[in-house]
Design an enzyme around this catalytic site. Structure first.
Site, short mmCIF file in Angstrom:
data_model
loop_
_atom_site.label_atom_id
_atom_site.label_comp_id
_atom_site.label_asym_id
_atom_site.label_seq_id
_atom_site.Cartn_x
_atom_site.Cartn_y
_atom_site.Cartn_z
N GLU A 190 0.85 -1.18 0.00
CA GLU A 190 0.00 0.00 0.00
C GLU A 190 0.89 1.24 0.00
OE1 GLU A 190 -2.73 0.48 3.30
OE2 GLU A 190 -3.75 2.12 2.28
N GLY B 187 2.84 2.49 10.85
CA GLY B 187 2.59 1.71 12.06
C GLY B 187 2.42 0.24 11.75
N ALA B 188 1.55 -0.07 10.83
CA ALA B 188 1.29 -1.47 10.50
C ALA B 188 0.46 -1.53 9.23
CB ALA B 188 0.54 -2.16 11.64
N MET B 189 0.31 -2.74 8.69
CA MET B 189 -0.36 -2.90 7.42
C MET B 189 -1.27 -4.13 7.42
SD MET B 189 -0.92 -1.75 4.47
CE MET B 189 -2.09 -2.58 3.42
N GLU B 190 -2.47 -3.93 6.90
CA GLU B 190 -3.54 -4.92 7.01
C GLU B 190 -3.56 -5.98 5.91
OE1 GLU B 190 -4.01 -1.58 6.24
OE2 GLU B 190 -5.57 -1.33 4.74
N HIS C 22 -7.00 -2.18 14.96
CA HIS C 22 -7.18 -1.43 13.72
C HIS C 22 -6.90 -2.33 12.50
CE1 HIS C 22 -6.94 2.30 11.23
NE2 HIS C 22 -6.12 1.56 10.51
N GLU C 23 -5.75 -2.96 12.50
CA GLU C 23 -5.39 -3.79 11.34
C GLU C 23 -6.33 -4.97 11.21
OE1 GLU C 23 -3.49 -2.19 9.54
OE2 GLU C 23 -2.66 -0.87 11.08
N1 PHE Z 1 -3.13 0.99 5.80
C1 PHE Z 1 -2.26 1.09 6.94
C2 PHE Z 1 -3.17 1.31 8.14
O1 PHE Z 1 -3.77 2.31 8.30
C3 PHE Z 1 -1.31 2.20 6.90
C4 PHE Z 1 -0.23 2.11 5.88
C5 PHE Z 1 -0.31 2.86 4.74
C6 PHE Z 1 0.83 1.28 6.08
C7 PHE Z 1 0.68 2.81 3.78
C8 PHE Z 1 1.83 1.24 5.16
C9 PHE Z 1 1.75 1.99 4.01
O2 PHE Z 1 -3.37 0.47 8.91
ZN ZN Z 2 -5.72 1.72 8.56
#
Ligand code: PHE
Ligand code: ZN
Length: 854
Positions: free
Chosen positions: A126, A258-261, A294-295
């Site tokens: 992302e 922070g993190a990625m889903e 959140h994730e």
């Molecule tokens: N989509 C992720 C989140 O909000 C954030 C994110 C965006 C992480 C782009 C990495 C790169 O949980």
């Molecule tokens: Zn998010």
């Protein structure tokens, strides 16, 4: 690489230009042959032309790829490499596209696409990182099922979905849920897992794992519990169940966000998942719980229902932030969570909305989408959903959400789709409400009151200052939660939601025996700036009597701001009545310790600067700093005789538990310790430092000592104790700068950039140092300009390593127009210097130009 020519005019993308892709992607099969500098990626993708396509150009995104071969239905084809990807002549019927590319994960310091972190392979796709892995229609409205084969000698090799086979040197994965490429993930390395399991409400057993580097196994238990709680909560509150047999989380040290889903394979910045009492503070624990939630919640709001295009980012982010806030409120304290969120909103989103980077929650143009993962998209996006829920009521909210999941499961949606489910579920017209998505800027709401013959009238006037590209604003729907108190402190009207829809509007309340005291914007029911002329004694009255806990805190906060503003502007002494009110509150054991800690935490210096600016003054950072120091010192003296008793009374005994209750008590205890340290020469803090068995208390003691310039020995000891722990070291780096006096902050930060453990390659470490500098308000804005200079130099150096993190951190300059002309000139010079850097990334170029052109 060979992308755009340097400094060519960057391309701008517009929401209005949206066109669907001309091909269906039936399936994707990827084979990775891992090698640090030469990973080969083979893709086999089945495309079918859409019968009704308005555009059948076959364009695949691709960046920083070496194309080895391309085939269609088994025969070699010649692809034309064009800016940002390739084009190819393709059949008008279904066909199999195959490509082989080579990439260099070890050289990928941008941490986007496939990269290496401490010898481990991992991906971040992302928003538009998949195009750095292979040629693909890298856009969220193209969804497909992915089958992945990983070949390599890493002990653990993971991808999305379920494992379908593995052997010596290979592993295969299949994800049955169609997904956009931005949710693709691959991880390979020497990892160990902390296992868990969860049985869904329909009785399906899900295997859970948190994967970490050997040595970090002891920091997974809390995250695992948070994951299970999240899974249960989403079933209980939203009726949403997990949809795979396996859920993996991986911790990586080098990560931009922070993190990625990613579907079934969430990837976390290790700072957002690893926790232990010895190494993490209460604040860390709370944040980790929230990010894991959140994730996980993204699995439905983001993954099962995704975004049509990146302009719709707040569709998934605003909603998921809203959901994780609900979760935290349920797990911990609802008012405390609300207060924390409003503090953060004012600290991060209001300045954004009031400055050159202002944009609506759904922007209409961008150059680099990575620059729009902002407080406005996330936090204001969540506020907008909170307003919607308040306007339609809880039952209608969940009715609309059920309709959303039913109607749009498996789709890539827009804000229009989202609002339509609310309109259909409630019969309400949301066309005016929709302005919240398209208009930038924080509305200001001026309130006046009138009382005669038992009738009380509140008049509201709303207006929003111009923002870049939006000189005129229309009135919005603003839900204004209001209650009325009688002068003796009884609530004479419970909370009701007034709906503002016009530029100016009055509401009357009849049958009131005397002029009431209004409690306006309860629970912070809308992200607006309330302007109301009132007295400090009325604020003190609300601080004592309001039934709405948020507004009680808000009254205290407003009072604190008034006192500080008066100190800055008129050189006034700290208001005695306010000090008395604080003393009373802090000694009142009936009150929730977390609440007392919050009231006792002064508004930040940048918040005071923002307030002064909103009122038409030019903030002087040094004066704001001096006022803060004087105020805290005076408060400490006022409390002098009770501090030792209060400290003892609020000390949490027994084994450390990272729950809300203990955290609230420790927060109060920490506030008291910092006051006490101003008077006792650091004796108590030194004792606490020596005996602490958890990071919260160790850190609180160290911070108090360092702030008082009495922590040299402890800082050394801290370094010795924790030098091998990267996350704790980030605290050590940041704290030295956060505690530095204005005139030494930049020098301290500069020295730390020379430290052997400083690194441009690790975003956490870079942020620890440069983020702490930007966060030291008086230090960053010191008249010498040294803070500006140091940040600019480091951003220039970072840009070629990691454009995303550079661009995000440029935002430290976004408030520059608040300050005096000398500071403005200094900042402008730094921004121009950054912009003049050769080969500046598109990310940083966009941010700096926006800040300069407003
Ligand atoms: N989509 C992720 C989140 O909000 C954030 C994110 C965006 C992480 C782009 C990495 C790169 O949980
Ligand atoms: Zn998010």
């Amino acid at each position: 690489m060979n992308d755009a020519a340097p400094n060519a005019a960057p391309q701008t993308f517009y929401l209005k230009d949206y066109k669907p892709f001309g091909y269906e992607v039936e399936s994707v099969k990827l084979t990775f042959q891992l090698s640090p500098n030469a990973t080969k990626v083979h893709s086999a993708i089945r495309f079918t032309p859409k019968a009704d396509a308005e555009d059948n150009r076959f364009f695949l995104h691709g960046e920083q790829l070496s194309l080895i071969s391309a085939k269609i239905d088994g025969s070699p084809v010649t692809a034309r490499l064009v800016d940002g990807g390739l084009e190819c002549d393709v059949p008008r019927t279904s066909f199999l596209w195959e490509a082989e590319v080579e990439i260099d994960p070890a050289a990928n310091t941008a941490l986007e696409g496939l990269y290496m972190s401490n010898g481990m392979y991992c991906t971040q796709c992302e928003a538009e990182g998949f195009r750095k892995i292979t040629y693909y229609p890298d856009r969220p409205d193209v969804m497909s099922t992915f089958t992945v084969r990983i070949e390599g000698d890493e002990p653990v090799m993971l991808s999305n979905g379920n494992p379908t086979g593995a052997g010596e040197g290979w592993a295969e994965w299949h994800d049955p849920w169609p997904k956009p490429a931005y949710l693709f993930a691959l991880v390979a390395g020497d990892l160990v897992n902390h296992p868990g399991s969860f049985t869904t409400k329909s009785g399906k057993d899900v295997e859970l794992n948190i994967w970490v580097r050997p040595g970090d196994e002891g920091k997974c238990a809390f995250g695992m519990e948070a994951l299970k709680k999240s899974m249960k909560w989403d079933e209980d509150v939203y009726g949403l169940e997990y949809d795979l047999d396996l859920f993996n989380i991986v911790a990586v040290d080098d990560f931009n966000m922070g993190a990625m889903e990613n579907k079934g394979l969430n990837i976390f910045n290790s700072s957002c998942v690893l926790a232990s009492p010895e190494t993490s503070t209460d604040a860390n624990f709370e944040r980790i719980e929230a990010i894991i939630a959140h994730e996980y919640f993204h699995n439905w709001t983001g993954n099962r229902i995704t975004c049509r295009d990146w302009f719709q980012l707040c569709l998934k982010e605003g909603l998921t932030v809203f959901r994780d806030a609900q979760f935290t409120a349920d797990m911990r304290s609802e008012p405390v969570k609300r207060i924390e969120d409003v503090i953060a909103l004012r600290a991060r989103q209001f300045p954004e909305d009031g400055g050159p980077l202002a944009h609506p929650p759904r922007p209409e143009e961008f150059q680099e989408i990575n620059n729009f993962y902002t407080a406005t998209v996330y936090e204001k996006g969540a506020e907008v959903i909170g307003m919607l829920k308040r306007l339609v009521g809880d039952d209608n909210y969940y009715k609309a959400l059920n309709l959303y999941f039913e109607r749009h499961d498996g789709q890539a949606c827009t804000i229009e789709d989202w609002l339509k489910v609310f309109e259909d579920a409630t019969g309400r017209d949301l066309s005016q409400f929709k302005l919240w998505y398209s208009q930038a800027g924080t509305p200001r709401v001026k309130v006046t009151e009138d009382y005669a013959d038992g009738t009380y009238t509140l008049t509201f006037e709303q207006s929003t200052p111009p923002t870049p590209g939006q000189p005129e604003k229309a009135p919005r729907v603003i839900p204004m939660a209001v209650g009325l108190l009688s002068p003796n402190g009884d609530e004479v009207r419970g909370t009701q939601v007034l709906e503002l829809t016009e530029a100016k509007q009055s509401f009357t309340f009849d049958g009131l025996a005397s002029k009431p005291v209004p409690s306006i914007l309860r629970e912070f029911s809308a992200p607006v700036i309330l302007e109301r002329e009132t007295t400090n004694s009325e604020r003190a009255f609300l601080l004592a009597h309001d039934t709405d806990p948020f507004n009680r805190w808000e009254a205290g906060n407003a009072l604190a701001k008034e006192v500080r503003v008066a100190m800055v502007l008129d050189g006034a002494a700290p208001d005695a009545a306010y000090l008395d009110a604080l003393e009373k509150l802090v000694r009142d054991d009936e009150q929730d310790p977390a609440f007392r800690a919050l009231v006792l935490s002064p508004p930040s210096q940048s918040d005071i600067a923002q307030t002064l600016h909103e009122r038409g003054h030019t903030p002087d950072p040094q004066k704001i700093y001096d006022a803060a120091e004087t105020f805290t010192q005076t408060l400490a003296q006022q409390l002098e005789t009770s501090l030792p008793r209060l400290y003892a009374a609020t000390t949490v005994e027994g084994p450390y538990v990272p729950d809300a209750d203990g955290a609230g008590k420790r927060a109060l205890n920490g506030r008291i310790l910092s006051l006490l340290t101003r008077l006792d020469g650091g004796e108590q803090a030194a004792r606490q430092y020596a005996s602490a068995d958890n990071m919260t208390q160790q850190y609180a003691a160290l911070a108090a000592l360092m702030k008082a310039e009495k922590g040299e020995a402890q800082s050394k000891a801290f370094f010795e104790q924790w030098q091998d722990d990267r996350l704790v070291m980030d605290k050590w780096f940041a704290l030295q700068i956060a505690c530095a006096a204005p005139e030494t902050a930049a020098a301290t930060a500069k020295e730390l950039t020379q430290h052997p453990l400083f690194s441009m390659k690790n975003p956490n470490r870079f942020r620890a140092v440069m983020g702490a500098l930007a966060g030291n308000h008086a230090g960053f804005h010191h008249a010498s300009g040294a803070g500006y200079q140091l940040l600019a130099e480091n951003l220039i150096a970072l840009d070629s390593v990691n454009p995303q993190t550079t661009a995000r951190m440029c935002a430290a300059f976004q408030t520059w127009k608040r300050y005096d002309s000398k500071r403005q000139a200094q900042i402008q010079a730094e921004l121009e210097r950054i912009l003049a850097t050769s080969d500046l990334s598109r990310d940083t170029h966009e941010m700096v130009s926006r800040m300069l052109s407003a």
